[in-house]
Design a protein around this motif. Structure first.
Motif, PDB file in Angstrom:
ATOM      1  N   ALA A   1       0.894  -1.128   0.131  1.00 23.02           N
ATOM      2  CA  ALA A   1      -0.218  -0.038  -0.166  1.00 23.02           C
ATOM      3  C   ALA A   1       0.883   1.218  -0.003  1.00 23.02           C
ATOM      4  CB  ALA A   1      -0.983  -0.098   1.055  1.00 23.02           C
ATOM      5  N   GLY A   2       2.292   1.073  -0.020  1.00 25.20           N
ATOM      6  CA  GLY A   2       3.104   2.221  -0.052  1.00 25.20           C
ATOM      7  C   GLY A   2       2.798   3.193  -1.506  1.00 25.20           C
TER       8      GLY A   2
ATOM      9  N   GLY B   1       5.294   4.231  -3.349  1.00 25.90           N
ATOM     10  CA  GLY B   1       6.480   4.064  -4.329  1.00 25.90           C
ATOM     11  C   GLY B   1       7.198   5.318  -4.812  1.00 25.90           C
ATOM     12  N   THR B   2       7.466   6.102  -3.986  1.00 29.79           N
ATOM     13  CA  THR B   2       7.975   7.513  -4.315  1.00 29.79           C
ATOM     14  C   THR B   2       9.330   7.570  -4.870  1.00 29.79           C
ATOM     15  OG1 THR B   2       8.942   7.852  -2.163  1.00 29.79           O
ATOM     16  CG2 THR B   2       6.874   8.855  -2.552  1.00 29.79           C
ATOM     17  N   ARG B   3      10.058   6.412  -4.716  1.00 31.17           N
ATOM     18  CA  ARG B   3      11.810   6.239  -5.394  1.00 31.17           C
ATOM     19  C   ARG B   3      11.427   5.863  -6.773  1.00 31.17           C
ATOM     20  NH1 ARG B   3      14.096   2.384  -1.228  1.00 31.17           N
ATOM     21  NH2 ARG B   3      11.920   1.892  -1.180  1.00 31.17           N
TER      22      ARG B   3
ATOM     23  N   GLY C   1       2.781   3.692   7.660  1.00 34.20           N
ATOM     24  CA  GLY C   1       4.185   2.986   8.132  1.00 34.20           C
ATOM     25  C   GLY C   1       3.884   1.221   7.886  1.00 34.20           C
TER      26      GLY C   1
ATOM     27  N   ASP D   1       9.245  -5.631  -2.525  1.00 30.01           N
ATOM     28  CA  ASP D   1      10.183  -5.025  -3.218  1.00 30.01           C
ATOM     29  C   ASP D   1      11.403  -5.452  -2.862  1.00 30.01           C
ATOM     30  OD1 ASP D   1      10.294  -3.849  -0.707  1.00 30.01           O
ATOM     31  OD2 ASP D   1      10.049  -1.619  -1.348  1.00 30.01           O
TER      32      ASP D   1
ATOM     33  N   GLN E   1      -5.248  -0.377   3.306  1.00 25.77           N
ATOM     34  CA  GLN E   1      -4.889   0.646   4.215  1.00 25.77           C
ATOM     35  C   GLN E   1      -5.042   1.979   3.812  1.00 25.77           C
ATOM     36  OE1 GLN E   1      -0.476   0.921   4.212  1.00 25.77           O
ATOM     37  NE2 GLN E   1      -0.355   1.606   6.237  1.00 25.77           N
TER      38      GLN E   1
HETATM   39  P1  UTP Z   1       8.963   0.923   1.279  1.00 26.29           P
HETATM   40  O1  UTP Z   1       9.187   1.946   2.160  1.00 26.29           O
HETATM   41  O2  UTP Z   1      10.117   0.159   0.633  1.00 26.29           O
HETATM   42  O3  UTP Z   1       7.945   1.290  -0.048  1.00 26.29           O
HETATM   43  O4  UTP Z   1       7.920  -0.150   2.088  1.00 26.29           O
HETATM   44  P2  UTP Z   1       7.232   2.634  -0.528  1.00 26.29           P
HETATM   45  O5  UTP Z   1       6.871   3.383   0.703  1.00 26.29           O
HETATM   46  O6  UTP Z   1       5.924   2.104  -1.509  1.00 26.29           O
HETATM   47  O7  UTP Z   1       8.450   3.163  -1.273  1.00 26.29           O
HETATM   48  P3  UTP Z   1       9.016   4.627  -1.269  1.00 26.29           P
HETATM   49  O8  UTP Z   1      10.012   4.281  -0.053  1.00 26.29           O
HETATM   50  O9  UTP Z   1       8.108   5.589  -1.105  1.00 26.29           O
HETATM   51  O10 UTP Z   1       9.811   4.601  -2.715  1.00 26.29           O
HETATM   52  C1  UTP Z   1       8.294  -1.521   1.905  1.00 26.29           C
HETATM   53  C2  UTP Z   1       6.879  -2.308   1.601  1.00 26.29           C
HETATM   54  O11 UTP Z   1       5.800  -1.885   2.448  1.00 26.29           O
HETATM   55  C3  UTP Z   1       4.655  -1.408   1.763  1.00 26.29           C
HETATM   56  C4  UTP Z   1       5.213  -0.870   0.573  1.00 26.29           C
HETATM   57  O12 UTP Z   1       4.124  -0.878  -0.364  1.00 26.29           O
HETATM   58  C5  UTP Z   1       6.345  -1.680   0.019  1.00 26.29           C
HETATM   59  O13 UTP Z   1       5.842  -2.721  -0.558  1.00 26.29           O
HETATM   60  N1  UTP Z   1       4.219  -0.270   2.663  1.00 26.29           N
HETATM   61  C6  UTP Z   1       4.828   0.682   3.414  1.00 26.29           C
HETATM   62  C7  UTP Z   1       2.814  -0.327   3.173  1.00 26.29           C
HETATM   63  O14 UTP Z   1       1.893  -1.222   2.404  1.00 26.29           O
HETATM   64  N2  UTP Z   1       2.220   0.667   3.864  1.00 26.29           N
HETATM   65  C8  UTP Z   1       2.945   1.492   4.332  1.00 26.29           C
HETATM   66  O15 UTP Z   1       2.357   2.368   5.027  1.00 26.29           O
HETATM   67  C9  UTP Z   1       4.438   1.779   4.081  1.00 26.29           C
END
Ligand code: UTP
Length: 286
Positions: free
Chosen positions: A11-12, A14-16, A108, A131, A103
């Motif tokens: 649910a992140g 993926g800003t990178r 987090g 990832d 989510q």
């Molecule tokens: P990451 O921090 O590597 O992924 O979290 P992100 O936030 O998607 O990517 P950036 O840092 O912005 O590039 C590791 C994993 O946890 C999930 C993300 O989708 C990723 O697969 N995650 C992270 C969640 O599901 N929810 C969150 O609140 C945070």
């Protein structure tokens, strides 16, 4: 007891990987013809798991689409004589169960795992970060065994150079690892400074957790980066139950960044019978 459930937090934001991830979830970016999340699912199935719980976001409808049956597409492939492709497509979600939970906001990793509580129930479960792609299922299978034998949570570890620790969770080992790379954990800290890190053993994206972690998650306060950190919930478990780490020796690819994804694509495709030789020839020419 065999661990049956795997939680895959996806649910992140993926800003990178922006701008690609504005429309396409990072977890669906392909390595060859296979989305990254499918590698992680195959790893879980290989360790005996049969229920996949994906934590997704309402902004990422492509993840739900990936798991929806498409009998029309399967039929079209069969009509075209493409039986192998049809079989692969038909198998997604057929031989195992998938649940999708949401989510509402990326608060987090700890919060994301907490969203899976009702889907997992009162049993130990695995967490696989999509990832990070592992070479095979052996690490997760070993972690399942350590959880069953100890009755406590287990984290996967990797030894890194001391200056690399600040981007990760880091463990404070209670002892040296045994001959299988297993050690008891005295404490955990998320993203410590190099000076404050208790070791150079970082937590990589595989966990096997006992269900009392959900209680610890519900009591979490914002930690490193203002997020609800899974590392902090596991640290709270250390006070009440044995927590172990398993030092990984298998291949690991960090596909959370464009460079990591390219490296994984090349290494994994070079090993494929079908495309490997062609890719190797092309790389030689290049
Ligand atoms: P990451 O921090 O590597 O992924 O979290 P992100 O936030 O998607 O990517 P950036 O840092 O912005 O590039 C590791 C994993 O946890 C999930 C993300 O989708 C990723 O697969 N995650 C992270 C969640 O599901 N929810 C969150 O609140 C945070």
């Amino acid at each position: 007891m065999q661990v049956r459930h795997a939680v895959i937090p996806a649910a992140g934001m993926g800003t990178r990987f922006l701008p690609a991830t504005k429309a396409v979830p990072k977890e669906l970016l392909p390595i060859g013809d296979t989305p990254a999340i499918q590698f992680v699912i195959d790893e879980a199935l290989g360790a005996g798991i049969d229920h996949i719980v994906v934590v997704s976001s309402r902004h990422k409808p492509g993840i739900e689409s990936y798991f929806e049956p498409r009998p029309d597409l399967v039929e079209a492939l069969r009509r075209a004589g493409r039986e192998d492709a049809a079989d692969r497509l038909a198998a997604v979600g057929r031989d195992w169960r998938v649940s999708i939970v949401f989510q509402d906001e990326p608060r987090g990793l700890g919060h994301a795992v907490g969203c899976a509580e009702s889907a997992v129930g009162d049993e130990p479960f695995a967490v696989l970060l999509p990832d990070e792609i592992m070479g095979d299922s052996s690490l997760l299978a070993q972690m399942n065994g350590v959880c069953a034998a100890s009755g406590g949570s287990v984290v996967a570890l990797k030894a890194v150079n001391p200056e690399e620790v600040s981007a990760y969770g880091v463990v404070d080992p209670m002892s040296d690892p045994d001959s299988d790379g297993v050690l008891r954990v005295a404490g955990l800290v998320e993203k410590p400074s190099v000076a404050e890190a208790p070791s150079s053993l970082i937590i990589i994206g595989r966990y096997v957790l006992t269900p009392d972690v959900f209680g610890e998650i519900s009591r979490l306060r914002p930690g490193a980066g203002g997020e609800l950190q899974l590392t902090d919930a596991i640290r709270a478990q250390v006070d009440r139950s044995p927590v172990h780490g398993v030092i990984s020796t298998i291949a690991r690819y960090d596909t959370g960044t464009p460079l990591g994804m390219l490296q994984a694509s090349i290494e994994i495709t070079l090993r494929s019978d079908e495309l490997g030789p062609q890719l190797a020839d092309w790389l030689d020419d290049l």
